[in-house]
Write an enzyme that holds these catalytic residues in place. Structure first.
Site, PDB file in Angstrom:
ATOM      1  N   ASP A  35      10.748 -98.394   9.258  1.00  0.00           N
ATOM      2  CA  ASP A  35      10.841 -98.735   7.718  1.00  0.00           C
ATOM      3  C   ASP A  35      11.857 -99.682   7.597  1.00  0.00           C
ATOM      4  O   ASP A  35      12.024-100.751   8.334  1.00  0.00           O
ATOM      5  CB  ASP A  35      11.185 -97.091   7.178  1.00  0.00           C
ATOM      6  CG  ASP A  35      10.733 -96.986   5.759  1.00  0.00           C
ATOM      7  OD1 ASP A  35      11.153 -97.727   4.902  1.00  0.00           O
ATOM      8  OD2 ASP A  35       9.604 -96.368   5.734  1.00  0.00           O
ATOM      9  N   HIS A  56      14.130 -97.872   1.110  1.00  0.00           N
ATOM     10  CA  HIS A  56      13.024 -96.906   1.359  1.00  0.00           C
ATOM     11  C   HIS A  56      12.978 -95.850   2.560  1.00  0.00           C
ATOM     12  O   HIS A  56      12.758 -94.689   2.440  1.00  0.00           O
ATOM     13  CB  HIS A  56      11.796 -98.050   1.551  1.00  0.00           C
ATOM     14  CG  HIS A  56      10.497 -97.227   1.553  1.00  0.00           C
ATOM     15  ND1 HIS A  56       9.902 -96.801   2.676  1.00  0.00           N
ATOM     16  CD2 HIS A  56       9.588 -96.847   0.718  1.00  0.00           C
ATOM     17  CE1 HIS A  56       8.663 -96.429   2.472  1.00  0.00           C
ATOM     18  NE2 HIS A  56       8.412 -96.281   1.193  1.00  0.00           N
ATOM     19  N   ASN A  91      -1.078 -96.465  -2.212  1.00  0.00           N
ATOM     20  CA  ASN A  91      -1.032 -96.262  -3.548  1.00  0.00           C
ATOM     21  C   ASN A  91      -2.117 -96.993  -4.359  1.00  0.00           C
ATOM     22  O   ASN A  91      -2.373 -98.192  -4.015  1.00  0.00           O
ATOM     23  CB  ASN A  91       0.358 -96.584  -4.124  1.00  0.00           C
ATOM     24  CG  ASN A  91       1.459 -95.663  -3.237  1.00  0.00           C
ATOM     25  OD1 ASN A  91       1.028 -94.616  -2.925  1.00  0.00           O
ATOM     26  ND2 ASN A  91       2.430 -96.083  -3.576  1.00  0.00           N
ATOM     27  N   SER A 128       3.996 -92.679   0.148  1.00  0.00           N
ATOM     28  CA  SER A 128       5.033 -92.589   1.198  1.00  0.00           C
ATOM     29  C   SER A 128       6.045 -91.500   1.386  1.00  0.00           C
ATOM     30  O   SER A 128       6.205 -90.890   2.034  1.00  0.00           O
ATOM     31  CB  SER A 128       6.205 -93.757   0.927  1.00  0.00           C
ATOM     32  OG  SER A 128       5.700 -95.020   1.194  1.00  0.00           O
TER      33      SER A 128
END
Length: 369
Positions: free
Chosen positions: A61, A96, A189, A252
């Site tokens: 990430d 994130h 998404n 996520s």
């Protein structure tokens, strides 16, 4: 000023003083109170059974901010990949990765507030492979991160991102599966992803979509035949860098939540193979939508307590980690699969300002009446 207005002002002032005097505790408690997914999934009961002890969760990430109180002691030295990523993954200038880590393994705060993860005794192995929080991964970096996580004892890999179709990522995922690692990935998404993204659509990957507060399909979540399970993906509060918190919506968040559930199951049943862990999670999911597996929920919304306690028959030769085959028609998707609509959670001072503004408006209105 009338007597009624004066009484109203005195009451407002009392509320303001109370809030100012208790801003820090109220803020910490408010964070936990806003983590609605904990109650929705019965996490308190699940954590009486397992807290993810001894399980390492690989997290390719944006890195993880280890200075955040809830992540103290939860993050192992990792690795940075790509130009300029020469640290050990324990820094995050985007946010994130810190949010995902908090959802997976946040320890909470000593006073009982703060952000709590699904598996608060699991360990995060951070790999800095993303450079933004849009969830759009660079395939070569993601592939290198997956391999590195496998080499460093990760038993779960949380991929809260999507990439373009890539042979290196496909090979890395296949190596992870052969090494008995559960690979969890978000489906992506909308509107950028309308079908299940890559690598979530690969055979063997636990592909995660999103549900809302009412247990319905979250409109932000992509759908498709590769969907395996769903998890909360709307207004999910977690940690952010520099001691902050934020609420976000996206697959996520659902992916991190399911990764935490996998850690709970792997700790409770250390003898189960990765395929059997996935089978246990899909077999015990709470069926939603159309009866049986469907494109919006997969096998249903993840049910941590049932996954830890149910009497589940072993997976048949045709089930297990490949219960849903990948569809070649979904190829070519390359768009964000991360969290969106991040909103910083306001502390006591922010609430005070809102109350004061409302109070001034009310006083002026009453004065005109």
């Amino acid at each position: 000023m009338t007597a009624a207005v004066r009484r109203w002002c005195v009451g407002l002032l009392a509320i303001v003083l109370v809030l100012l005097g208790t801003a820090r505790p109220a803020s910490a408690d408010a964070v936990r109170d806003r983590q609605w997914h904990l109650a929705a999934l019965g996490i308190a009961q699940a954590q009486h059974i397992s807290q993810g002890e001894g399980v390492v969760v690989g997290l390719p990430d944006t890195g993880v901010d280890i200075k955040h109180a809830e992540l103290s002691g939860a993050v192992l030295p990792g690795k940075g990949f790509g130009e300029g990523n020469d640290n050990d993954g324990r820094a995050d200038y985007v946010g994130h990765g810190t949010s995902m880590a908090g959802l997976i393994a946040g320890r909470g705060l000593p006073n009982g507030g703060g952000a709590l993860g699904i598996a608060p005794k699991a360990m995060i192995l951070p790999m800095k492979t993303l450079k933004s929080d849009d969830g759009l991964g660079v395939p070569a970096l993601l592939a290198a991160g997956i391999d590195w996580a496998v080499e460093h004892s990760a038993k779960v890999i949380c991929i809260a991102a999507v990439t373009g179709e890539d042979a290196a990522v496909r090979s890395a995922v296949e190596r992870a599966l052969r090494a008995d690692v559960v690979v969890v990935a978000g489906v992506g998404n909308t509107p950028d992803n309308t079908t299940v993204g890559f690598p979530a659509r690969l055979p063997g990957v636990l592909a995660v979509g999103g549900s809302d507060r009412d247990g319905g399909h979250a409109p932000i979540s992509a759908t498709g035949p590769e969907m395996m399970v769903a998890a909360p993906a709307v207004d999910i509060v977690s940690t952010r860098p520099n001691g902050r918190y934020a609420a976000a919506s996206g697959t996520s968040d659902a992916t991190a939540i399911v990764s935490g559930v996998v850690a709970l199951v792997r700790a409770k049943y250390p003898g189960l193979s990765a395929a059997e862990v996935v089978h246990r999670i899909t077999a015990t999911a709470t069926d939603k939508g159309k009866p049986g597996r469907d494109d919006e929920f997969g096998f249903g919304i993840v049910n941590p307590v049932a996954a830890l306690t149910a009497d589940v028959a072993p997976a048949s030769s045709s089930a297990g980690v490949a219960e849903v085959a990948a569809s070649p028609s979904a190829a070519g998707v390359s768009a964000a699969g991360g969290s969106s609509a991040a909103v910083v959670v306001a502390g006591g001072v922010g609430v005070v300002l809102v109350l004061v503004a409302v109070g001034v408006w009310a006083i002026r209105r009453r004065a005109r009446e």
